[in-house]
Write a protein that holds these residues in place. Structure first.
Motif, PDB file in Angstrom:
ATOM      1  N   ALA A  26      24.172  75.908  75.109  1.00 12.03           N
ATOM      2  CA  ALA A  26      25.360  76.372  74.379  1.00 12.03           C
ATOM      3  C   ALA A  26      26.291  77.152  75.307  1.00 12.03           C
ATOM      4  N   LEU A  27      26.195  76.919  76.611  1.00 14.22           N
ATOM      5  CA  LEU A  27      26.998  77.624  77.614  1.00 14.22           C
ATOM      6  C   LEU A  27      26.856  79.142  77.487  1.00 14.22           C
ATOM      7  N   ASN A  28      25.644  79.548  77.096  1.00 18.99           N
ATOM      8  CA  ASN A  28      25.315  80.966  76.959  1.00 18.99           C
ATOM      9  C   ASN A  28      26.250  81.701  76.003  1.00 18.99           C
ATOM     10  N   ALA A  29      26.672  80.981  74.950  1.00 19.13           N
ATOM     11  CA  ALA A  29      27.492  81.603  73.918  1.00 19.13           C
ATOM     12  C   ALA A  29      26.675  82.664  73.186  1.00 19.13           C
ATOM     13  N   TRP A  30      27.356  83.715  72.771  1.00 19.22           N
ATOM     14  CA  TRP A  30      26.686  84.865  72.173  1.00 19.22           C
ATOM     15  C   TRP A  30      26.391  84.643  70.693  1.00 19.22           C
ATOM     16  N   THR A  31      25.175  84.924  70.312  1.00 24.26           N
ATOM     17  CA  THR A  31      24.772  85.066  68.920  1.00 24.26           C
ATOM     18  C   THR A  31      24.300  86.511  68.753  1.00 24.26           C
ATOM     19  N   PRO A  32      24.140  86.988  67.507  1.00 22.88           N
ATOM     20  CA  PRO A  32      23.593  88.342  67.349  1.00 22.88           C
ATOM     21  C   PRO A  32      22.232  88.501  68.012  1.00 22.88           C
ATOM     22  N   GLU A  33      21.417  87.432  68.003  1.00 23.88           N
ATOM     23  CA  GLU A  33      20.093  87.503  68.627  1.00 23.88           C
ATOM     24  C   GLU A  33      20.211  87.713  70.132  1.00 23.88           C
ATOM     25  N   LEU A  34      21.113  86.958  70.764  1.00 27.86           N
ATOM     26  CA  LEU A  34      21.320  87.142  72.199  1.00 27.86           C
ATOM     27  C   LEU A  34      21.857  88.537  72.474  1.00 27.86           C
ATOM     28  N   GLY A  35      22.812  88.988  71.664  1.00 25.87           N
ATOM     29  CA  GLY A  35      23.383  90.306  71.869  1.00 25.87           C
ATOM     30  C   GLY A  35      22.351  91.413  71.773  1.00 25.87           C
ATOM     31  N   ARG A  36      21.487  91.330  70.763  1.00 28.36           N
ATOM     32  CA  ARG A  36      20.453  92.367  70.612  1.00 28.36           C
ATOM     33  C   ARG A  36      19.475  92.344  71.775  1.00 28.36           C
ATOM     34  N   ALA A  37      19.121  91.139  72.229  1.00 28.97           N
ATOM     35  CA  ALA A  37      18.201  91.026  73.368  1.00 28.97           C
ATOM     36  C   ALA A  37      18.853  91.572  74.634  1.00 28.97           C
ATOM     37  N   LEU A  38      20.145  91.306  74.804  1.00 29.45           N
ATOM     38  CA  LEU A  38      20.845  91.808  75.980  1.00 29.45           C
ATOM     39  C   LEU A  38      20.980  93.321  75.923  1.00 29.45           C
ATOM     40  N   LEU A  39      21.281  93.865  74.749  1.00 34.96           N
ATOM     41  CA  LEU A  39      21.374  95.320  74.601  1.00 34.96           C
ATOM     42  C   LEU A  39      20.044  95.986  74.952  1.00 34.96           C
ATOM     43  N   ASN A  92      29.787  96.348  71.735  1.00 33.80           N
ATOM     44  CA  ASN A  92      30.355  97.529  72.377  1.00 33.80           C
ATOM     45  C   ASN A  92      29.288  98.427  73.014  1.00 33.80           C
ATOM     46  N   PRO A  93      28.135  98.642  72.364  1.00 26.48           N
ATOM     47  CA  PRO A  93      27.093  99.440  73.024  1.00 26.48           C
ATOM     48  C   PRO A  93      26.608  98.838  74.350  1.00 26.48           C
ATOM     49  N   ILE A  94      26.637  97.507  74.481  1.00 31.41           N
ATOM     50  CA  ILE A  94      26.268  96.883  75.752  1.00 31.41           C
ATOM     51  C   ILE A  94      27.243  97.306  76.843  1.00 31.41           C
ATOM     52  N   VAL A  95      28.532  97.197  76.541  1.00 32.91           N
ATOM     53  CA  VAL A  95      29.560  97.571  77.512  1.00 32.91           C
ATOM     54  C   VAL A  95      29.448  99.039  77.880  1.00 32.91           C
ATOM     55  N   LEU A  96      29.267  99.901  76.887  1.00 29.56           N
ATOM     56  CA  LEU A  96      29.137 101.332  77.169  1.00 29.56           C
ATOM     57  C   LEU A  96      27.911 101.632  78.024  1.00 29.56           C
ATOM     58  N   GLU A  97      26.806 100.966  77.742  1.00 31.76           N
ATOM     59  CA  GLU A  97      25.585 101.192  78.530  1.00 31.76           C
ATOM     60  C   GLU A  97      25.790 100.767  79.977  1.00 31.76           C
ATOM     61  N   LEU A  98      26.452  99.638  80.194  1.00 29.17           N
ATOM     62  CA  LEU A  98      26.703  99.167  81.556  1.00 29.17           C
ATOM     63  C   LEU A  98      27.589 100.148  82.331  1.00 29.17           C
ATOM     64  N   ARG A  99      28.600 100.697  81.645  1.00 31.37           N
ATOM     65  CA  ARG A  99      29.508 101.600  82.323  1.00 31.37           C
ATOM     66  C   ARG A  99      28.911 102.989  82.523  1.00 31.37           C
ATOM     67  N   ASP A 147      38.478  91.923  72.723  1.00 32.08           N
ATOM     68  CA  ASP A 147      37.576  92.979  72.277  1.00 32.08           C
ATOM     69  C   ASP A 147      36.531  93.262  73.355  1.00 32.08           C
ATOM     70  N   ALA A 148      35.614  94.164  73.020  1.00 35.93           N
ATOM     71  CA  ALA A 148      34.502  94.551  73.897  1.00 35.93           C
ATOM     72  C   ALA A 148      34.968  94.992  75.280  1.00 35.93           C
ATOM     73  N   GLY A 149      36.153  95.602  75.339  1.00 33.89           N
ATOM     74  CA  GLY A 149      36.615  96.211  76.579  1.00 33.89           C
ATOM     75  C   GLY A 149      37.206  95.275  77.606  1.00 33.89           C
ATOM     76  N   LEU A 231      37.297 100.922  72.709  1.00 33.62           N
ATOM     77  CA  LEU A 231      36.411 100.002  72.004  1.00 33.62           C
ATOM     78  C   LEU A 231      36.538 100.174  70.492  1.00 33.62           C
ATOM     79  N   GLU A 232      36.682 101.403  70.039  1.00 31.63           N
ATOM     80  CA  GLU A 232      36.841 101.637  68.603  1.00 31.63           C
ATOM     81  C   GLU A 232      38.190 101.103  68.113  1.00 31.63           C
ATOM     82  N   LEU A 233      39.237 101.273  68.902  1.00 32.51           N
ATOM     83  CA  LEU A 233      40.543 100.714  68.544  1.00 32.51           C
ATOM     84  C   LEU A 233      40.466  99.197  68.435  1.00 32.51           C
TER      85      LEU A 233
END
Length: 265
Positions: A26-39, A92-99, A147-149, A231-233
């Protein structure tokens, strides 16, 4: 393939945590499952003192094609699509954690990075890209703002004029031009992005990581809360788009692989 983990994590003896998005079909398209695993993977890497640097890349021929539009969106009570919950709780928490993590993060962009794929790549400290890789802020084609920064980090890297060009026109940016613009740090032959990214991450992991953490803080600028407010905006604006006819048309056109007919409402 359904029982394959959506995110792979490997640790090297030098202290690099190599995190790979693993939905190549799926060209590494994001699902909630992928997002949670990445977080979870990013959080664990950030908290583990044995990890001295992080590498992010994608399996197969893409870095990430962005959010999986085939994945159904939840609806709010008024029937409009919920465009903010996943942002606030996962992406957004993924982006914040990386930064925020006091460790250098290298992005190895092995193919197309679109939408959330751009957000992930731009959140890295250094980016290595394959020669045929490209970047695409596809949000405007769906009738929504980035979105997501992604726009926040893009403007920091290449300036507001070029950021506006990419965000407003939604044109694909080839890796070679991205290098000229200063969006990426290094080009490498196709098929070698992960190896080059790992070499760079290993070099950083062998460096003075306390000083590197300080450099990361200094480069973030004098307003450490700026990214969080941005990110909130973005999340608030995303939800405002959910009820528009343009968003509905943008999603339908994307699925039908045709040009959208936006009406400005």
């Amino acid at each position: 393939m359904d029982d394959e983990p959506t995110v792979l994590v490997e640790r090297t003896p030098e202290g690099v945590a190599a995190i790979t998005l693993n939905r190549p079909e799926a060209l590494n398209a994001w699902t909630p499952e992928l997002g949670r695993a990445l977080l979870a993977a990013v959080g664990e890497a950030g908290a583990d003192p044995a990890v001295r640097a992080v590498l992010l890349t994608g399996a197969g021929r893409a870095f990430s094609a962005g959010a999986d539009v085939k994945n159904p969106r939840e609806l709010l009570a008024d029937g409009t699509p919920d465009l903010t919950t996943r942002l606030r709780e996962i992406y957004n928490p993924i982006v914040l954690e990386l930064r925020r993590m006091p460790k250098p993060v290298v992005g190895a962009v092995n193919g197309v990075a679109a939408g959330l794929g751009c957000s992930l790549a731009f959140a890295c400290d250094l980016i290595v890209a394959a020669e045929s890789a490209s970047f695409l802020l596809a949000f405007v084609k769906l009738g929504v703002a980035p979105d997501a920064g992604s726009a926040y980090h893009l403007a920091q890297r290449v300036g507001p004029a070029r950021a506006a060009q990419l965000a407003m026109l939604g044109e694909r940016l080839p890796a070679g031009v991205a290098l000229e613009w200063g969006l990426v740090n290094e080009l490498c032959p196709d098929g070698q992005a992960r190896a080059h990214g790992l070499a760079l991450a290993t070099r950083l992991a062998q460096g003075p990581t306390v000083a590197l953490a300080s450099i990361k803080r200094v480069l973030a600028g004098p307003d450490p809360g700026g990214l969080e407010r941005q990110l909130e905006l973005e999340a608030t604006l995303q939800q405002a788009h959910a009820a528009t006819a343009d968003y509905a048309e943008g999603v339908l056109a994307f699925r039908e692989k045709r040009a959208a007919r936006f009406q400005g409402r």
